[in-house]
Every structure is written in structure tokens, then in C-alpha cells.
Write a protein that holds these residues in place. Structure first.
Motif, PDB file in Angstrom:
ATOM      1  N   THR A  30       0.532  -1.122  -0.038  1.00  0.00           N
ATOM      2  CA  THR A  30       0.102   0.045   0.023  1.00  0.00           C
ATOM      3  C   THR A  30       0.840   1.256   0.076  1.00  0.00           C
ATOM      4  OG1 THR A  30       0.088   0.143   2.382  1.00  0.00           O
ATOM      5  CG2 THR A  30      -1.865  -1.162   1.255  1.00  0.00           C
ATOM      6  N   GLU A  31       0.322   2.345  -0.421  1.00  0.00           N
ATOM      7  CA  GLU A  31       0.972   3.625  -0.132  1.00  0.00           C
ATOM      8  C   GLU A  31       1.334   3.679   1.431  1.00  0.00           C
ATOM      9  OE1 GLU A  31       1.060   6.318  -2.245  1.00  0.00           O
ATOM     10  OE2 GLU A  31       0.703   4.963  -3.650  1.00  0.00           O
ATOM     11  N   ASN A  32       2.279   4.425   1.737  1.00  0.00           N
ATOM     12  CA  ASN A  32       2.622   4.694   3.176  1.00  0.00           C
ATOM     13  C   ASN A  32       2.661   3.399   3.794  1.00  0.00           C
ATOM     14  OD1 ASN A  32       2.893   6.640   4.856  1.00  0.00           O
ATOM     15  ND2 ASN A  32       0.552   6.548   5.730  1.00  0.00           N
ATOM     16  N   GLN A  33       3.521   2.271   3.202  1.00  0.00           N
ATOM     17  CA  GLN A  33       3.714   1.066   3.924  1.00  0.00           C
ATOM     18  C   GLN A  33       4.704   1.087   4.873  1.00  0.00           C
ATOM     19  OE1 GLN A  33       1.643  -2.122   2.698  1.00  0.00           O
ATOM     20  NE2 GLN A  33       2.272  -1.884   4.900  1.00  0.00           N
ATOM     21  N   ALA A  34       4.313   0.670   6.115  1.00  0.00           N
ATOM     22  CA  ALA A  34       5.102   0.440   7.304  1.00  0.00           C
ATOM     23  C   ALA A  34       5.390  -1.179   7.523  1.00  0.00           C
ATOM     24  CB  ALA A  34       4.992   1.020   8.345  1.00  0.00           C
ATOM     25  N   LEU A  57      13.601   2.259  20.024  1.00  0.00           N
ATOM     26  CA  LEU A  57      12.996   3.842  19.456  1.00  0.00           C
ATOM     27  C   LEU A  57      14.242   4.624  18.970  1.00  0.00           C
ATOM     28  CD1 LEU A  57      10.587   4.133  22.395  1.00  0.00           C
ATOM     29  CD2 LEU A  57       9.992   3.690  20.144  1.00  0.00           C
ATOM     30  N   GLU A  58      15.259   4.416  19.436  1.00  0.00           N
ATOM     31  CA  GLU A  58      16.375   5.512  18.785  1.00  0.00           C
ATOM     32  C   GLU A  58      16.655   5.119  17.634  1.00  0.00           C
ATOM     33  OE1 GLU A  58      19.212   5.427  21.847  1.00  0.00           O
ATOM     34  OE2 GLU A  58      18.192   6.607  23.341  1.00  0.00           O
ATOM     35  N   MET A  59      16.544   3.778  17.050  1.00  0.00           N
ATOM     36  CA  MET A  59      17.154   3.590  15.797  1.00  0.00           C
ATOM     37  C   MET A  59      16.302   4.171  14.695  1.00  0.00           C
ATOM     38  SD  MET A  59      17.354  -0.619  16.477  1.00  0.00           S
ATOM     39  CE  MET A  59      17.959  -0.968  14.908  1.00  0.00           C
ATOM     40  N   ASP A  60      17.095   4.701  13.560  1.00  0.00           N
ATOM     41  CA  ASP A  60      16.728   5.256  12.552  1.00  0.00           C
ATOM     42  C   ASP A  60      15.634   4.304  11.788  1.00  0.00           C
ATOM     43  OD1 ASP A  60      18.217   7.510  12.733  1.00  0.00           O
ATOM     44  OD2 ASP A  60      19.718   6.865  11.174  1.00  0.00           O
ATOM     45  N   GLY A  61      14.454   4.948  11.281  1.00  0.00           N
ATOM     46  CA  GLY A  61      13.523   4.169  10.625  1.00  0.00           C
ATOM     47  C   GLY A  61      12.436   3.536  11.467  1.00  0.00           C
ATOM     48  N   VAL A  62      12.560   3.606  12.685  1.00  0.00           N
ATOM     49  CA  VAL A  62      11.643   2.803  13.583  1.00  0.00           C
ATOM     50  C   VAL A  62      10.558   3.887  14.205  1.00  0.00           C
ATOM     51  CG1 VAL A  62      11.296   1.874  16.037  1.00  0.00           C
ATOM     52  CG2 VAL A  62      13.127   1.248  14.850  1.00  0.00           C
ATOM     53  N   ILE A  63       9.481   3.617  13.749  1.00  0.00           N
ATOM     54  CA  ILE A  63       8.133   4.547  13.785  1.00  0.00           C
ATOM     55  C   ILE A  63       7.554   4.345  15.331  1.00  0.00           C
ATOM     56  CG2 ILE A  63       6.048   5.052  12.986  1.00  0.00           C
ATOM     57  CD1 ILE A  63       6.939   3.606  10.553  1.00  0.00           C
ATOM     58  N   VAL A 116       7.250  -3.933  16.800  1.00  0.00           N
ATOM     59  CA  VAL A 116       7.971  -2.918  16.544  1.00  0.00           C
ATOM     60  C   VAL A 116       7.476  -2.468  14.833  1.00  0.00           C
ATOM     61  CG1 VAL A 116      10.324  -1.960  15.543  1.00  0.00           C
ATOM     62  CG2 VAL A 116      10.294  -3.559  17.544  1.00  0.00           C
ATOM     63  N   ILE A 117       7.089  -1.183  14.726  1.00  0.00           N
ATOM     64  CA  ILE A 117       6.937  -0.866  13.458  1.00  0.00           C
ATOM     65  C   ILE A 117       7.833   0.144  13.013  1.00  0.00           C
ATOM     66  CG2 ILE A 117       4.977   0.564  12.069  1.00  0.00           C
ATOM     67  CD1 ILE A 117       3.888  -2.017  13.972  1.00  0.00           C
ATOM     68  N   ALA A 118       8.471  -0.288  11.669  1.00  0.00           N
ATOM     69  CA  ALA A 118       9.349   0.515  11.033  1.00  0.00           C
ATOM     70  C   ALA A 118       9.261   0.842   9.431  1.00  0.00           C
ATOM     71  CB  ALA A 118      10.678  -0.352  11.318  1.00  0.00           C
ATOM     72  N   GLU A 119      10.287   1.535   8.845  1.00  0.00           N
ATOM     73  CA  GLU A 119       9.986   1.978   7.577  1.00  0.00           C
ATOM     74  C   GLU A 119      10.160   0.736   6.579  1.00  0.00           C
ATOM     75  OE1 GLU A 119       8.743   4.605   6.502  1.00  0.00           O
ATOM     76  OE2 GLU A 119       8.835   5.723   8.300  1.00  0.00           O
ATOM     77  N   THR A 120      10.986  -0.334   6.918  1.00  0.00           N
ATOM     78  CA  THR A 120      11.294  -1.484   6.081  1.00  0.00           C
ATOM     79  C   THR A 120      11.171  -2.848   7.024  1.00  0.00           C
ATOM     80  OG1 THR A 120      13.511  -1.794   6.601  1.00  0.00           O
ATOM     81  CG2 THR A 120      12.997  -0.284   4.789  1.00  0.00           C
ATOM     82  N   GLN A 121      11.009  -3.915   6.455  1.00  0.00           N
ATOM     83  CA  GLN A 121      10.894  -5.283   7.152  1.00  0.00           C
ATOM     84  C   GLN A 121      12.126  -5.521   7.805  1.00  0.00           C
ATOM     85  OE1 GLN A 121      10.631  -9.191   4.979  1.00  0.00           O
ATOM     86  NE2 GLN A 121       8.798  -9.354   6.149  1.00  0.00           N
ATOM     87  N   GLN A 122      13.216  -5.318   7.121  1.00  0.00           N
ATOM     88  CA  GLN A 122      14.596  -5.494   7.676  1.00  0.00           C
ATOM     89  C   GLN A 122      14.968  -4.594   9.186  1.00  0.00           C
ATOM     90  OE1 GLN A 122      17.557  -5.396   4.514  1.00  0.00           O
ATOM     91  NE2 GLN A 122      18.759  -6.688   5.668  1.00  0.00           N
TER      92      GLN A 122
END
Lengths: 786, 156, 156
Positions: A30-34, A57-63, A116-122
Motif C-alpha cells: 500500500t501507499e505509506n507502507q510500514a 526507539l532510537e534506531m533510524d526508521g523505527v516508527i 516494532v513498526i518500522a519503515e522496512t521489514q529489515q
């Protein structure tokens, strides 16, 4: 007609699959996929002392990192078991609470504590690793028999002694009396090994919250999207039904594992609202092994008594069923109403009693897996029959035939009323196809090559077409088990069928269209089947329990009846004839015996233009129906397995597998045979290869395809599949169902064949080379000692 | 990130990929070729089989960065319009049910037929079953898959 | 499974004992050890990188010395959390005996894994643990005595 009932129509859905264009849940982006990754307990039983999210939470890309306190704080409800089973003392079952994300306690390896919700699966997976959970370990019990022992670790405070229920069916006194008068009693301890269903597509969910509309959409790997929506709304409070759309697109196999609504789907929906992002989760295989409900896992003792003539005088069974750490959606019904009610098998047993204790253990929840309770019953009954025949010195077929039920309806002492069947016909057909008469010569020839050849039978019966709503409601089910359908005839005459059944390999897009093509005599190309979307289909209870034919197609027939009634009225009006004289034939609607006719498309057009309809008739040609079955259906049959065992290594080869099934009316033999092949393969897997293994600490040590062995092509023979059918009187098409038969009927046939070959009845599943070799050595040693 | 240029289904593709990106991820996520499936984490199930330079490989254990100059064919690119005989045969013989393992099965099937033909060996049913060692199907019991591969072999 | 082993170390028992209690020595000898800091006389914090079967993980955890009977024996126990990979626990009873050649070090070690490590790697854990235990005591012996002559020859 080449596309109607009984035709081997090639599958219409195949094109997208063979060209890589199927659309499975993980293919949705989807658009806006996390992306979500779950933090799971590595220990089987512990108090959760603290969850430190700061590093993640401090990691880059973690929402965001969300936990169970937030989830329950938002009012998300506990996961339910939808079937209330009552203990024999009248007390309700002891169900412990199950939160989608654990707050106080974890109860099995894999229990989720945070997401954890983040920008990519990895990134999500990496960040999940950085969530620091402190566990205070508690004593563990991973095995059902040990869970019932005094002093066993207590898993849920709601279930003292880990006992969920102590349930019985049948008449104990009569069974005891029957056993007392027997001239021979066969006694066995039988374990039904724990399995992991393993559909090839791992479970997945894509949840999207639309803030502007306050609406949720969930793509998920489900066998029953409407049930998912119902449960997510009514019990888990994720969103009310009208604000939640559930779509089960192409689903890569289910086998029961995709019936339930799991913590992950709930969490993704909720997390999507929390983060205002579309949240996607897809299990990896190792995760699937600890999140998909497992199947089977029974320990039973059984006694079966026979009179001098070989007739069964009494049958008594005591079973312990492992339900794992939490009660999954239908878990309670599997070892009770789907199991013990089938212990009469194909036999006239007047004195029958079964006791079942269901227990909690620190393992993955256990629920329905292909067959669900019925394979456990069939395995028990058919191992008993074969062993008894050997002990009595009778041919296995002869002992069975002596006890066959031959008059229908037949009421068993365990509440089932068999409606039809011809067990002799299936037995005879299987014996002929398997060339049983030629077996002694084949055995002799194998012996010359140093191989042990064995032959094993299984005469199975199952209760399918699940299920009459009032009947199951009376037994504790929380839902009705009817099915719904809608038939839309469009203005140009094309037809759309919307069904609550879900196809995830069964070929409904073909078979469902076949019954419509036959009924309205229309080209199958003009018929489409719509399923799997709660926004399109009015409602549905989904696909499991071999119900899509007997229940799902019956709903379509019922809706077609209504359409046909309206078609007749329109035609009679326009052709100035009596409704009774109208026939649908050759793609036209005719007045019988005349040349007066309207094309099918003309009827459609007439209905929608509404220029010339009978007085008071509503425009349009669309009807819906709900079909509630009047009884279960009872597919039955005989399976015969022939094996060769290498006595030096214990390696077993299935040299021939023969099936004779009674499925009632068959819509598409090609598809039905495919269902039987696949079912047998899974049954052979259970019999020879598959087992979920836990160690004493509750660690799952078969969590990959390198450790959990499923049948591969070289493990299986070609199957010899036959049909000898009786029509089911309970539904309009006369169908019984074929999805589970193979998995139900085959395990005892395989084990009976191997035990025949090695001369030792004491052999547990899976019959790995090691187990077979040991059993053969034990038999040889015993023989030598005698 | 490594720049990698390769051909996928006959079309040139150039992308920057992270060193750890698997071919399966690259195909599914970067190129949105979702016919290549991921069914396990351990290279056992074969749902991800594609062809690299004409040979079957498991995309889940191949690094995208290692494919500079390679020619990759996925299930989407197997036939140039219409259907490949192997695809036809899977449909004809009901060699699929849920369809999830099917792309990998078809790619493995094409590979084995091609190899046996090149080597002049007969692809018997037994050989087909043996050759399918790296592909798991949970639906069909393999019976009809074997028939499909056998039939396609006679037409390829 | 218990793993046992013996090493003859050409050093007096007191010196071996001191080394067994020296954080710097332990850090150098524990395979994959990246950090090891003393938190008390008998406890340490450690970061260890290990690969077990297909799973590679960084374990963070505590090392503890118990049953201390200086300079004869102790139990060294470690427990590490490997995040989503699960956990590993292990311990060894170590005893020192004076022998003419110096000191005989004997150990009995045990290991256990949980979580994903158990699902994927349990069949390899005994072999891995055996290897790691042997490696530790090998390293330890070399640390005290230097690589022995035969090995130097082999290396040269």
C-alpha cells in the motif's frame, strides 16, 4: 454438457497462478507502507518483568514500539475460544486469558510481547532485536500427560492443575458391561503425533487505517474473512463491523491454520491506527512454526471387546488432548465434538464411551488441522480394528465387514446420525483395485529381495459439511455454521456468484461455476465467482471442515432456486404461458413443447429494463440465500496401503496406495482426485515423517524445514483413487465433501501396513526408519526368545 | 550499496542494492515481480526458484549484488506471450491447487527437462520425483505435478 | 549432553588459577568475545558474537563464577540473550590438579539454547558447544604456554 456437474473442467483460476500473477497478501503493497516485527518470548514460561524499548526507539526508521499494556489500555479484547465445552460434572471449561501481546506472563516460546513498526521489514526485525525484555523464568511443562501430574507448573490460574475440561460422551456403564462380556479385548495405547499444518504461504497481514473515514482495511491470509471481521469486531473491539473491511485475496493453502484470528492480525490493525501507517507483517517460516496453530497431539488408551463371532461388544477410550498454552478459536471442539463423535467409525457399536481431558501446556496453541479430531478418531479406531483382527486371527477386511453399519439412517451412541453410505462397496472396490488377492505372491517375491512387504487397511468415516447451526449451538458453538450466497444475473445475462466460501486451492472458481452453468445452461465463461471480500460478499462462514461443497454450494443452489422462480415468472408473463410450462434449456427460457422462447440474456434485460414485468414484480434479477444444513454429511471409504520395509535400515517405501471414497455427488472429478491426493500426502506425512518436537524446557526444536520433515515428491507413490458413491440425502446436490478424507483415512492404513510388514503392532507415528527398525528389532528379538 | 546491472525477463535493469539484498527480495520488492514466492527461510521449499543464466537457482539464497551481467528469468518472463508448455501442462493436469509453490515448481520443471534433454537422458517419473527434491508442495501430493512435468517434457 | 575435556598446561596451578580469574585472559579466550567487564569479584558482563547453525547473533549477558574452591576448582556459568535469535546458556565445572608436567585442567561443560536458535539450530548445538568449549580451553592453554611447537611447525 461439458462444463456441468461431473465434468473434468480445467481450472479457471490457474492462469494467474501459472503465470506468477496470483495476488497473495504479501504481494499487496500500500501507499505509506510500514512493516511490523514481533518481539517474541524465547522462553516457554516466564513473568515479564520489564520491556525496555529505548534502544529500538532510537534506531533510524523505527516508527514506534508498542506493547501489551498499550494494547489492553486501548480496550483491545482478549482472544477467545468460540466453542464452550462443558465438563462432565457440569462445570464450564476453564479458559485462561490470552492477550494478543502478553503483559504479565509469557506461556510458550513465541508468545508475542511487543511489536516494532518500522519503515522496512529489515529495520523492523533489527529493531525487534534491540527491544530488551526481562523475563523471570518459571517452571515449564511441555507435555500433556505431565501437565496433569500433581505439582506440575500451573500455566493459567483459571485452570487448576492445567485441566481445561474433563468431558465424556457415550455410556460408560454400558461400555464396561460390553467389555466384560467380551471373549477377546484388544487394548492399545495410541499417540497421535503433534503436527504443524504448514501451508506453503506463510501467514501475512496488511492493515490500513483511514483516519478521515475512521475505517480499517485488512488484507489477510484467511480461510474465512467474514468470521475474521466478526471476531475482530465483536470480541477484540478493533473496529465495528461497518468500519472494517477484511479481504482474503489469493491464499496459499490453509489446512485449518488460517481459520483463526491470531494476535498478529489484531495487532497490525491496532498498530495501523496507533501509527497512522499501513502496517504489514509476514511471517518467516521459523515464526510460522511458533505462531500457526498446531494440530493433533493426543494420548489415548483404548479397549475394544469382541464376541466369539468377532462382533464388537464394547469400546472404551480415554484421551488426553494437548491444547497448548492458550485456547485457540475452535480448539475446544476438536478433541470433543469433532473427535469422540466419530469413534463409532463405520461400525455398529452399541456400547461406547469416551472420556477426554484437555490440558494446557507451555506450547503453541493447538487447533483444527486438516481433518481436525476426525483423523485422531479414525487412527484410533482403525489401528484397533487391524490389531484386533491380527489378535483374533481374522482377515482385517472380514472383521471390519462383520461390524459394518448397513442400514441408514444409523444413530451411533456418540450422537451422530449417519445418513447414507455403502461401506461394503468401498471395501470391495478398494480391495479389487489394490489387487489384495495378489498380495501373498507379492510379499513372497519381496522376501526374495530381502524386503518385508505389508498390507494395511483403513475404513474411515468423517462428519463433514459442518454444520447444522442449531445442533452445534446446542453443543456450545458460538457461531452458526450455515453459508450464504448471492446470485446476480446481469442485464446482459452474465452471472456473478458471490459466495461466503473461500477458495485457497480448492478450485471454487471452477466447481461453483459448474453448478451454475448446468442449472441455467449458460456458458461457463459467462459466470464469475466472487469471494474473499467482506465489502463484496454479504456474509460467509468460510472454508473448513469439507463444507464448501455441501454447505457453500447448497447456498448457491438455494439462491438459484429463487432466481429461477423469478425467471419463470418473467418468461411466463412475456410468453403468455403458465409458469409450470417454462423450461430452461439450450441457453434459452422456453415454453415446453412449443417454439416460444426467450434468450437468457433477454430475461436479464427484461428484469432490468422493467418495461414489461408481471404486476407488482420488483425490477432486477438478483437473489441471495442462507443455507443451514440439516445434518452433518458422512464421507466414508476404504484406503489400502502396501509398503516395503528394508529390515536392515527400517526405510519404508509405499509401493501402492489405493483409495475408494464415497463423497456423494462429485462436481469435478479432477479436482476431487486432487483433494484426495493432497490429503493422502498429508496423512502419509503424519504417518511417516512429521512431528513437532518440544524439549523438556518447552523449546520447539523442529522449527524449520530442515527439522520438520514434510513429504517430498520422492517420498510418495502415484495414488490409485476411485469412487463408489451414495448420494447424500441431506443437501440439494447430494454432496458429502472431499477435502479432508485423504488426511483422515490414510495414517492408519500406512501404519497398519508397516506393522503388518514388521510383525509388531507397537509402532508409533511418525514411522521414521529409526522407529521402524527398532520395532522390527523388538519383534525379531521377541520371536527369537519364543 | 552496490550498483548492479542485469537482465530480468529480457529487459535490462540497473539498481543500487544493499550488499545483503537477496534476489528474492530484489525481484519482489524492487522490481515488484511478486510471482517469485518465499515459503521458508532455509532454502528448502523452492517456491522462489528462478533461472539465472538458464539454470534454476533459489532466489532466497542468491545475493542480488552478485548478479552483475546475469540473465534472470522469473515465472513472469517464462513465456513470450501465451503460455510455456510447462505452464500449459500444469493447468492441463491439475498440477496446482493453492498456486503458491507453482512458480517454483514450473521453473524447476523447465530446468530439469532442459538438462535431461541436453544430456540425452530419459526423464522418467522416478527421475522427476527425484529432481523435485528441492520443491515442496503441500496441496497436490505431487501426483499431478509429476504428470504435468512428464507431459511438458514431451512437448518442449 | 555433557562435554568433557582435559588439558595439560605447563604452568604452576596458582598461575593457572589466576588466569582463570583474570578478565583479560577470559576475554581473549572466550570464542567470539567482544566485551567482558567485571561487575563484581565473581560476576562479569559480556558481549559475545556466535553463529549456531544458520543463526548468527550477538549475545549480551552475564558470566558468573560459582563454587569457588581456590585454587582447585570453580564453576563458570554464562547466559546470553541474543535478541530475536533467542538465548544461549552454558556452564563448565573446571578443576585444576597438580601434575609433574604442570597443571591438569579438566572440565565438564553443558550448553542449552532457546527461541529461534532452538528451532533452527538445536540439532547442531551439541557439536557447536563442544567445539566452543574445546576452543576456549585451547585458547586458554595457548595463552599460558604459547602455541606449542608442533602447531607452530604445522603453521610454518
Amino acid at each position: 454438457m461439458t462444463t456441468g456437474i461431473g465434468a473434468r473442467v480445467k481450472r479457471r483460476e490457474d492462469k494467474r497462478f501459472i503465470t506468477g500473477k496470483g495476488k497473495y497478501t504479501d504481494d499487496v503493497r500500500t501507499e505509506n507502507q510500514a512493516y511490523a516485527a514481533f518481539v517474541r518470548s524465547p522462553v516457554a514460561h516466564a513473568n515479564v518483568k520489564s520491556i525496555d524499548k529505548s534502544a529500538a526507539l532510537e534506531m533510524d526508521g523505527v516508527i514506534d514500539v508498542l506493547d501489551g499494556h498499550q494494547l489492553t489500555g486501548d480496550g483491545i479484547g482478549n482472544i477467545i475460544c468460540g466453542w464452550a465445552v462443558t465438563s462432565k460434572d457440569g462445570s464450564p471449561m476453564n479458559m485462561g486469558a490470552w492477550s494478543a501481546l502478553a503483559t504479565q506472563k509469557v506461556r510458550y516460546v513465541g508468545d508475542a510481547v511487543a511489536v516494532v513498526i518500522a519503515e522496512t521489514q529489515q529495520l523492523a526485525r533489527l529493531a525487534a532485536e534491540a527491544v530488551d525484555v526481562e523475563y523471570e523464568e518459571l517452571p515449564v511443562v511441555a507435555f500433556a500427560d505431565k501437565a496433569l501430574k500433581d505439582g506440575a507448573p500451573q500455566i493459567h490460574e483459571e485452570a487448576p492443575g492445567n485441566l481445561i475440561y474433563d468431558w465424556e460422551i457415550g455410556d460408560a456403564a454400558k461400555a464396561d458391561a460390553g467389555l466384560a462380556e467380551a471373549v477377546h479385548v484388544t487394548e492399545m495405547e495410541i499417540t497421535n503425533n503433534r503436527l504443524s499444518p504448514n501451508p506453503m504461504e506463510p501467514r501475512s497481514a496488511v492493515a490500513t487505517y483511514d483516519e478521515a473515514e475512521d475505517h480499517y482495511t485488512l488484507y489477510t491470509t484467511s480461510q474465512n474473512p467474514h468470521v475474521a471481521r466478526l471476531v475482530l469486531s465483536a470480541f477484540y473491539n478493533v473496529a465495528p463491523e461497518h468500519k472494517l473491511r477484511v479481504i482474503a485475496p489469493d491464499v496459499g493453502g490453509g489446512f485449518g491454520a488460517k481459520i483463526y484470528i491470531y494476535p498478529e492480525e489484531i495487532t497490525c490493525l491496532w498498530a495501523s491506527m496507533k501509527t497512522n501507517r499501513s502496517v504489514k507483517w509476514t511471517a518467516d517460516r521459523s515464526e510460522a512454526f511458533v505462531t500457526d496453530a498446531h494440530g493433533r497431539d493426543h494420548i489415548s488408551t483404548a479397549k475394544m471387546g469382541f464376541d466369539a463371532d468377532g462382533r464388537i461388544t464394547g469400546f472404551k477410550v480415554d484421551t488426553i488432548a494437548n491444547l497448548g498454552a492458550y485456547m485457540s478459536l475452535f480448539s475446544s471442539s476438536v478433541p470433543t465434538y469433532l473427535y469422540a463423535t466419530l469413534l463409532s467409525g463405520q461400525y455398529d457399536i452399541q456400547n461406547l464411551h469416551a472420556n477426554v481431558r484437555a490440558v494446557y501446556t507451555n506450547t503453541v496453541p493447538v487447533d483444527a488441522y486438516r481433518g481436525a479430531g476426525r483423523p485422531e478418531a479414525c487412527y484410533l479406531v482403525e489401528r484397533m480394528m487391524e490389531t484386533a483382527a491380527r489378535e483374533l486371527g481374522m482377515k482385517p477386511a472380514e472383521l471390519r465387514a462383520k461390524n459394518f453399519i448397513r442400514e441408514f439412517p444409523h444413530e451411533t451412541p456418540v450422537i451422530m446420525t449417519y445418513d447414507s453410505g455403502d461401506f461394503d462397496a468401498n471395501l470391495a472396490q478398494a480391495e479389487e483395485a489394490a489387487d489384495v488377492n495378489g498380495f501373498p505372491a507379492r510379499r513372497e517375491e519381496a522376501a526374495k529381495r530381502g524386503k518385508l512387504r505389508g498390507l494395511g487397511y483403513s475404513c474411515y468415516i468423517e462428519a463433514c459439511g459442518i454444520a447444522p447451526s442449531a445442533a452445534v449451538g446446542g453443543l456450545g458453538a458460538g457461531v452458526g455454521l450455515w453459508e450464504s450466497a448471492e446470485v446476480r444475473v446481469n442485464p446482459v445475462g452474465t452471472i456473478e456468484i458471490l459466495t461466503g466460501s473461500h477458495s485457497h486451492g480448492q478450485g471454487h472458481e471452477t466447481t461453483f461455476a459448474q453448478i451454475v452453468a448446468e442449472r441455467f445452461d449458460q456458458p461457463i465463461e459467462n459466470i464469475s465467482i466472487v469471494h474473499g471480500d467482506t465489502d463484496k460478499v454479504q456474509f460467509g462462514m468460510g472454508t473448513y471442515g469439507s463444507r464448501s461443497g455441501a454447505v457453500g454450494m447448497s447456498a448457491i443452489v438455494k439462491a438459484m432456486d429463487k432466481v429461477e422462480a423469478k425467471v419463470r415468472k418473467i418468461a411466463a408473463h412475456q410468453l403468455e404461458a403458465s409458469e409450470d410450462d417454462i423450461v430452461i434449456e439450450g441457453g434459452e427460457v422456453k415454453v415446453a413443447g412449443t417454439d416460444k422462447a426467450l434468450g437468457w440474456h433477454e430475461i436479464g434485460l427484461a428484469a432490468y429494463t422493467a418495461h414489461n414485468l408481471p404486476p407488482d414484480m420488483e425490477p432486477g434479477l438478483k437473489e441471495s440465500a442462507f443455507y443451514d444444513p440439516s445434518n452433518f454429511t458422512f464421507p466414508a471409504g476404504t484406503y489400502i496401503c502396501e509398503v516395503e520395509v528394508d529390515p536392515d535400515t527400517g526405510t519404508t517405501e509405499i509401493v501402492q496406495f489405493t483409495a475408494s471414497d464415497d463423497f456423494g455427488t462429485i462436481i469435478n472429478p479432477m479436482i476431487v482426485e486432487g483433494q484426495v491426493h493432497g490429503g493422502i500426502a498429508q496423512g502419509v506425512g503424519q504417518a511417516m515423517l512429521e512431528q513437532v518436537i518440544y524439549d523438556e524446557d518447552g523449546q520447539l526444536i523442529t522449527g524449520s524445514y530442515m527439522d520438520y520433515t514434510m513429504p517430498r515428491a520422492a517420498d510418495l507413490p502415484n495414488f490409485s483413487v476411485h469412487h463408489a458413491s451414495t448420494v447424500c440425502p441431506g443437501n440439494p446436490l447430494g454432496m458429502k465433501g472431499c477435502g479432508e478424507a485423504g488426511a483422515i483415512g490414510s495414517p492408519p492404513a500406512v501404519i497398519n501396513a508397516i506393522t503388518d510388514a514388521i510383525g509388531n503392532n507397537d509402532l508409533a507415528m511418525p514411522a521414521t526408519p529409526q522407529n521402524v527398525w527398532r520395532a522390527y528389532q523388538a519383534a525379531s528379538a521377541k520371536q527369537a526368545a519364543e | 550499496m552496490t550498483k548492479v546491472s542485469l537482465t530480468v525477463n529480457g529487459k535490462p535493469v540497473a539498481r543500487d542494492v544493499a550488499g545483503g539484498t537477496l534476489l528474492s527480495e530484489f525481484l519482489r520488492e524492487d522490481l515488484r515481480l511478486t510471482g517469485t514466492h518465499i515459503g521458508c527461510d532455509t532454502s528448502q521449499c523452492g517456491a522462489c526458484v528462478v533461472h539465472v543464466n538458464g539454470k534454476a537457482v533459489k532466489a532466497c539464497t542468491t545475493l542480488a549484488a552478485s548478479l552483475e551481467g546475469a540473465d534472470v528469468t522469473t515465472i513472469e518472463g517464462l513465456a513470450n506471450g501465451g503460455l510455456h508448455p510447462m505452464q500449459e501442462a500444469f493447468k492441463e493436469h491439475h498440477g496446482l491447487q493453492c498456486g503458491f509453490c507453482t512458480p517454483g515448481m514450473i521453473m524447476s520443471g523447465v530446468d530439469m527437462v532442459t538438462r535431461y534433454k541436453a544430456e540425452g537422458r530419459e526423464l522418467t517419473q522416478e527421475a522427476i520425483r527425484h529432481e523435485l527434491e528441492g520443491n515442496i508442495c503441500r496441496c497436490t501430493g505431487y501426483h499431478n505435478i509429476v504428470k504435468a512435468v512428464e507431459d511438458a517434457a514431451s512437448k518442449m | 549432553m555433557d562435554m568433557t575435556g582435559e588439558h595439560i598446561i605447563a604452568a604452576p596451578r596458582e598461575e593457572v588459577w589466576a588466569a582463570l580469574n583474570d578478565v583479560d585472559v577470559l576475554r581473549a579466550c572466550i570464542p567470539g568475545c567482544e566485551e567482558l567487564e567485571k561487575t563484581s569479584d565473581t560476576t562479569m558482563e559480556a558481549v559475545v558474537k556466535q553463529k549456531i547453525g544458520p543463526v548468527k547473533a550477538t549475545f549480551k549477558g552475564a558470566v558468573e563464577l560459582e563454587n569457588i574452591d581456590a585454587p582447585k576448582s570453580y564453576t563458570i556459568r554464562g547466559e546470553g540473550q541474543g535478541g530475536v535469535a533467542g538465548f544461549a546458556k552454558g556452564g563448565a565445572d573446571v578443576s585444576l590438579e597438580e601434575v609433574p608436567e604442570g597443571t591438569k585442567l579438566s572440565y565438564t561443560a553443558k550448553a542449552q539454547v532457546g527461541g529461534k536458535l532452538a528451532r533452527l539450530g538445536s540439532r547442531l548445538i551439541d557439536a557447536t558447544a563442544k567445539k566452543l568449549a574445546a576452543k576456549f580451553f585451547d585458547n586458554f592453554q595457548k595463552h599460558l604456554n604459547g602455541p606449542d611447537a608442533s602447531e607452530e611447525e604445522a603453521a610454518g
